[in-house]
Design a protein around this motif. Structure first.
Motif, short mmCIF file in Angstrom:
data_model
loop_
_atom_site.label_atom_id
_atom_site.label_comp_id
_atom_site.label_asym_id
_atom_site.label_seq_id
_atom_site.Cartn_x
_atom_site.Cartn_y
_atom_site.Cartn_z
N VAL A 1 0.85 -1.18 -0.24
CA VAL A 1 0.53 0.15 0.14
C VAL A 1 0.87 1.20 -0.03
O VAL A 1 1.97 1.22 0.39
CB VAL A 1 -0.96 0.34 1.34
N HIS A 2 0.99 1.67 -1.34
CA HIS A 2 1.37 2.86 -1.26
C HIS A 2 0.61 4.76 -0.31
O HIS A 2 -0.61 4.32 -0.56
CB HIS A 2 1.80 3.76 -2.95
N THR A 3 1.79 5.22 -0.32
CA THR A 3 1.18 7.01 0.78
C THR A 3 1.35 7.83 -0.10
O THR A 3 1.71 7.84 -1.27
CB THR A 3 1.93 7.22 1.51
N PRO A 4 0.72 8.46 0.44
CA PRO A 4 0.38 9.79 -0.49
C PRO A 4 1.93 10.69 -1.15
O PRO A 4 2.33 12.02 -1.48
CB PRO A 4 0.13 11.17 -0.15
N LEU A 5 3.09 10.10 0.37
CA LEU A 5 4.48 10.07 0.23
C LEU A 5 5.69 9.34 -1.09
O LEU A 5 6.52 9.42 -0.89
CB LEU A 5 5.09 10.16 0.82
N SER A 6 4.74 8.51 -1.31
CA SER A 6 5.21 7.88 -2.66
C SER A 6 6.24 8.50 -3.27
O SER A 6 5.27 9.12 -3.83
CB SER A 6 4.28 6.39 -2.43
N VAL A 7 7.04 7.75 -4.14
CA VAL A 7 7.47 8.56 -5.14
C VAL A 7 6.49 8.41 -6.19
O VAL A 7 6.48 9.41 -7.51
CB VAL A 7 8.87 8.11 -5.75
N TYR A 8 5.45 7.46 -5.77
CA TYR A 8 4.91 6.86 -7.24
C TYR A 8 3.73 6.91 -6.66
O TYR A 8 3.70 5.56 -5.59
CB TYR A 8 5.46 6.08 -8.47
N GLN A 9 2.81 7.36 -6.98
CA GLN A 9 1.55 7.26 -5.95
C GLN A 9 0.32 8.21 -6.83
O GLN A 9 0.33 9.17 -7.97
CB GLN A 9 1.57 7.61 -4.74
N LYS A 10 -0.81 7.69 -7.08
CA LYS A 10 -2.41 7.72 -7.70
C LYS A 10 -3.12 9.32 -6.75
O LYS A 10 -4.57 9.30 -6.98
CB LYS A 10 -2.77 7.64 -8.23
#
Length: 90
Positions: free
Chosen positions: A19-28
């Motif tokens: 699960v990525h976050t809004p701080l991830s390099v690539y996210q939506k």
């Protein structure tokens, strides 16, 4: 852990370890701002109760994981989830 904790025996739980976050390099999710984070955290808190473990996935760092852990520890949010840091390398 005693037998009384699980009177029906083993219980299955759902885990999502990517699960990525809004701080991830690539996210939506959108911008790294308070409104985006509030929507994101609310979505995690709205997951069905059978989700018990989330792997907070980021590229090369764990800043998103730290932000969510801070929400748990300081703001009493995401209390039904166990959060694990996951670092992705490409």
């Amino acid at each position: 852990m005693t037998k009384d904790n699980y009177p029906a025996g083993a219980e299955w739980r759902k885990w999502d370890l990517h699960v990525h976050t809004p701080l991830s390099v690539y996210q939506k999710y959108g911008k790294d701002d308070e409104e985006t984070w509030e929507d994101y955290i609310r979505d995690l808190e709205s997951l069905p109760k059978e989700f018990s473990v989330i792997g907070v996935n980021d590229y090369l760092f764990i800043e998103g994981y730290k932000r969510l852990k801070n929400e748990q520890q300081c703001n009493n949010r995401l209390t039904d989830l166990t959060l694990l840091p996951v670092v992705e390398f490409r």
